[in-house]
Scaffold this motif. Structure first.
Motif, short mmCIF file in Angstrom:
data_model
loop_
_atom_site.label_atom_id
_atom_site.label_comp_id
_atom_site.label_asym_id
_atom_site.label_seq_id
_atom_site.Cartn_x
_atom_site.Cartn_y
_atom_site.Cartn_z
N GLY A 226 25.02 -20.02 -44.63
CA GLY A 226 23.95 -19.13 -43.47
C GLY A 226 24.69 -19.88 -42.28
N PHE A 227 24.14 -18.69 -41.37
CA PHE A 227 24.74 -19.90 -39.38
C PHE A 227 23.62 -20.98 -38.51
CE2 PHE A 227 26.22 -15.73 -40.65
CZ PHE A 227 27.68 -15.57 -40.95
N ASP A 228 24.67 -21.27 -37.82
CA ASP A 228 23.86 -22.55 -37.80
C ASP A 228 22.82 -22.19 -36.49
OD1 ASP A 228 25.05 -24.98 -38.63
OD2 ASP A 228 26.98 -24.19 -38.43
N VAL A 229 23.81 -20.89 -35.79
CA VAL A 229 23.23 -20.53 -34.82
C VAL A 229 23.04 -18.64 -34.99
CG1 VAL A 229 22.38 -20.14 -31.47
CG2 VAL A 229 23.67 -22.09 -33.16
N VAL A 230 21.83 -18.17 -34.69
CA VAL A 230 21.58 -16.29 -34.53
C VAL A 230 21.60 -16.08 -33.24
CG1 VAL A 230 21.06 -14.48 -35.38
CG2 VAL A 230 21.61 -16.24 -36.77
N VAL A 231 21.80 -15.70 -32.54
CA VAL A 231 21.85 -15.20 -31.09
C VAL A 231 21.52 -12.91 -31.74
CG1 VAL A 231 22.77 -14.75 -28.94
CG2 VAL A 231 23.21 -16.74 -30.33
N ASP A 232 20.64 -12.73 -31.06
CA ASP A 232 20.01 -11.45 -31.32
C ASP A 232 20.08 -10.70 -30.18
OD1 ASP A 232 18.73 -9.05 -32.67
OD2 ASP A 232 17.62 -9.07 -30.65
N ALA A 233 20.73 -9.87 -29.90
CA ALA A 233 21.61 -9.01 -28.18
C ALA A 233 21.39 -7.62 -28.70
CB ALA A 233 22.20 -9.25 -28.09
N THR A 234 20.20 -7.36 -29.52
CA THR A 234 20.19 -5.78 -30.09
C THR A 234 18.89 -4.72 -29.48
OG1 THR A 234 18.69 -6.29 -32.09
CG2 THR A 234 20.59 -6.46 -32.72
N GLY A 235 18.15 -5.39 -29.06
CA GLY A 235 17.10 -4.65 -28.10
C GLY A 235 16.18 -3.69 -29.54
N LEU A 247 20.15 -17.33 -40.74
CA LEU A 247 19.84 -18.00 -40.72
C LEU A 247 19.65 -19.56 -41.54
CD1 LEU A 247 15.91 -18.63 -38.50
CD2 LEU A 247 18.31 -18.56 -37.65
N ALA A 248 20.87 -21.06 -41.62
CA ALA A 248 21.20 -21.54 -42.25
C ALA A 248 19.78 -22.62 -41.73
CB ALA A 248 22.11 -22.12 -41.95
N HIS A 249 19.59 -23.60 -43.04
CA HIS A 249 18.96 -25.27 -42.78
C HIS A 249 18.73 -25.64 -41.35
CE1 HIS A 249 16.97 -24.68 -47.17
NE2 HIS A 249 17.36 -23.70 -46.64
N GLY A 250 18.47 -25.80 -40.65
CA GLY A 250 18.43 -26.32 -39.65
C GLY A 250 18.35 -25.60 -38.40
N ALA A 251 18.50 -24.30 -38.93
CA ALA A 251 19.08 -23.37 -37.94
C ALA A 251 18.58 -23.19 -35.71
CB ALA A 251 20.44 -22.16 -38.71
N ILE A 263 6.73 -9.21 -33.24
CA ILE A 263 7.79 -9.49 -34.63
C ILE A 263 7.06 -9.96 -35.87
CG2 ILE A 263 10.28 -11.07 -34.60
CD1 ILE A 263 10.56 -7.83 -33.47
N THR A 264 7.65 -10.01 -36.80
CA THR A 264 7.21 -10.17 -38.17
C THR A 264 7.99 -11.48 -38.82
OG1 THR A 264 6.95 -9.13 -39.11
CG2 THR A 264 5.29 -9.17 -37.77
N PHE A 265 8.29 -12.02 -38.85
CA PHE A 265 8.97 -13.12 -39.88
C PHE A 265 8.21 -13.65 -41.42
CE2 PHE A 265 7.71 -16.15 -36.82
CZ PHE A 265 7.87 -17.18 -37.39
N ALA A 266 8.64 -14.12 -42.54
CA ALA A 266 8.06 -14.87 -43.66
C ALA A 266 8.11 -16.10 -43.67
CB ALA A 266 9.33 -14.59 -45.02
N ASP A 267 7.04 -16.74 -42.97
CA ASP A 267 6.90 -18.17 -43.10
C ASP A 267 7.57 -18.95 -43.71
OD1 ASP A 267 5.44 -19.85 -41.16
OD2 ASP A 267 4.71 -20.71 -43.01
N PRO A 268 7.19 -19.45 -44.79
CA PRO A 268 7.74 -20.33 -45.87
C PRO A 268 8.95 -20.01 -46.00
CG PRO A 268 6.79 -18.77 -47.10
CD PRO A 268 6.84 -17.81 -46.06
N GLU A 269 9.57 -18.84 -45.86
CA GLU A 269 11.22 -18.88 -45.24
C GLU A 269 11.88 -19.57 -44.23
OE1 GLU A 269 14.25 -18.28 -47.40
OE2 GLU A 269 12.26 -17.51 -49.27
N LYS A 272 10.82 -23.48 -44.88
CA LYS A 272 10.93 -24.34 -45.89
C LYS A 272 12.93 -24.51 -45.16
CE LYS A 272 14.03 -21.32 -48.43
NZ LYS A 272 14.36 -20.24 -49.52
N ARG A 273 13.29 -23.40 -44.28
CA ARG A 273 14.63 -24.12 -43.45
C ARG A 273 14.28 -24.88 -41.74
NH1 ARG A 273 14.79 -19.13 -45.18
NH2 ARG A 273 17.08 -17.98 -46.52
N GLU A 274 13.68 -25.57 -41.71
CA GLU A 274 12.34 -25.67 -40.71
C GLU A 274 14.08 -25.54 -39.34
OE1 GLU A 274 11.44 -30.60 -39.66
OE2 GLU A 274 13.61 -30.62 -39.93
N ALA A 275 13.64 -23.95 -38.93
CA ALA A 275 13.89 -23.40 -38.19
C ALA A 275 13.95 -23.06 -36.75
CB ALA A 275 13.90 -22.42 -38.90
#
Length: 336
Positions: A226-235, A247-251, A263-269, A272-275
């Motif tokens: 995965g990626f170290d940094v993800v930047v969303d610019a989609t709107g 997201l990579a781990h630590g991303a 905006i929602t996301f899976a908290d376990p994922e 575990k990545r410590e994102a």
């Protein structure tokens, strides 16, 4: 003076208004160029979360000084650009230097009337000389600063693999400033023409088509990490939520976009990545300065970005035309 007024979603009119009177401590500026932003298109479409109608839009502004306060270093006729974030200077955020997130912020063209008009009067601290940058290019400094701020928020460094999702103007600005920091940049979008532009004109290193195989292809590109940094610019809320999948781990995940929805996301994922999740709002003075440095260094292809232009007096027809995806607009600029 003439001004372009958005009376309600989907309805613009060219109106005549009294010239503004310069306020105490303000600079009266004759506007010459106004960049049209995704924010303006959202206002026109009725999708902006922080706005009341009617509104004169326009916050990507350059022009010339008409009158400045006594003792000001700014002189009549001097070319300038405008920082459109009117901060109070007194609140908790301003005290910490976070003028971009001022509790009482007013953004020109959003919370108060903006610069799709012949004149504006704004506080002196919001008016900055352009130096040797052309006025048409100076009208693009603000949107470029948005991307520069997001890249700063994400602590992007040369060793990072960065994914920018959404290759509209804000996404393009993120690409430019991630590359300026030496990062390896991948761009994801549904439009192949925008992906080609990112490679050919902005120096992006790789592309991802935003299809059903994007996650699989991203893992292949990154050795399964995965990626170290993800930047969303989609709107758009759906790809904003999907961005967590890359997201990579630590991303770090930077949201340049703002939408009405939750905006929602899976908290376990995520856990575990410590994102780390960052909001990125507006820009700060050092971001504007960084844009100026990179333009002066020839690192920003301003001519390629400025794809459409026309007079404000034709603004009603032009704005509606430029809002269509088939128009192929990257950055459109009104001339006054």
């Amino acid at each position: 003076m003439k001004a372009l007024l958005c009376e309600e979603p989907g309805r613009l009119s060219l109106v005549s208004r009294p010239d503004p009177v310069r306020g105490e401590g303000d600079v009266l500026v004759r506007i010459r160029h106004v960049g049209i932003c995704g924010t303006d298109f959202h206002i026109f479409a009725g999708k902006h979360p922080f706005l009341q109608y009617p509104r004169v839009m326009g916050h990507e502004l350059s022009g010339t000084v008409v009158e400045a306060p006594t003792g000001s270093a700014l002189k009549s006729g001097q070319p300038v650009y405008i920082v459109p974030y009117l901060s109070c200077g007194r609140c908790h955020a301003c005290a910490k230097g976070l003028t971009n997130a001022c509790y009482n912020i007013e953004v020109l063209g959003v919370h108060c009337d903006g610069g799709m008009a012949e004149y504006v009067s704004v506080p002196q601290q919001n008016v900055v000389p352009t130096g040797d940058i052309a006025l048409a290019d100076a009208a693009m400094i603000e949107f470029l600063a948005i991307g520069a701020h997001g890249i700063k928020r994400g602590h992007v460094a040369a060793q990072d693999r960065v994914l920018v999702t959404g290759s509209g103007p804000i996404g393009m600005s993120a690409i430019i400033f991630a590359k300026a920091r030496g990062a390896h940049v991948t761009v994801m979008d549904t439009r192949r023409d925008r992906l080609d532009f990112a490679i050919e004109r902005l120096g992006a290193d790789a592309i991802l088509l935003a299809d059903e195989a994007a996650e699989t292809n991203a893992l292949e590109q990154t050795g399964g990490n995965g990626f170290d940094v993800v930047v969303d610019a989609t709107g758009n809320a759906i790809p904003m939520q999907r961005g967590f999948n890359f997201l990579a781990h630590g991303a770090r995940y930077v949201l340049l976009s703002v939408v009405r929805q939750d905006i929602t996301f899976a908290d376990p994922e995520f856990h575990k990545r410590e994102a780390t999740l960052y909001a990125s709002r507006n820009a700060q003075p050092d971001d504007f300065a960084e844009v100026v440095r990179q333009i002066q260094a020839g690192k920003v292809p301003t001519r390629a970005l400025n794809t459409h232009s026309g007079p404000l007096t034709d603004g009603v027809a032009l704005f509606s035309e430029w809002a269509k995806p088939e128009a192929g607009v990257i950055k459109a600029i009104f001339e006054i």
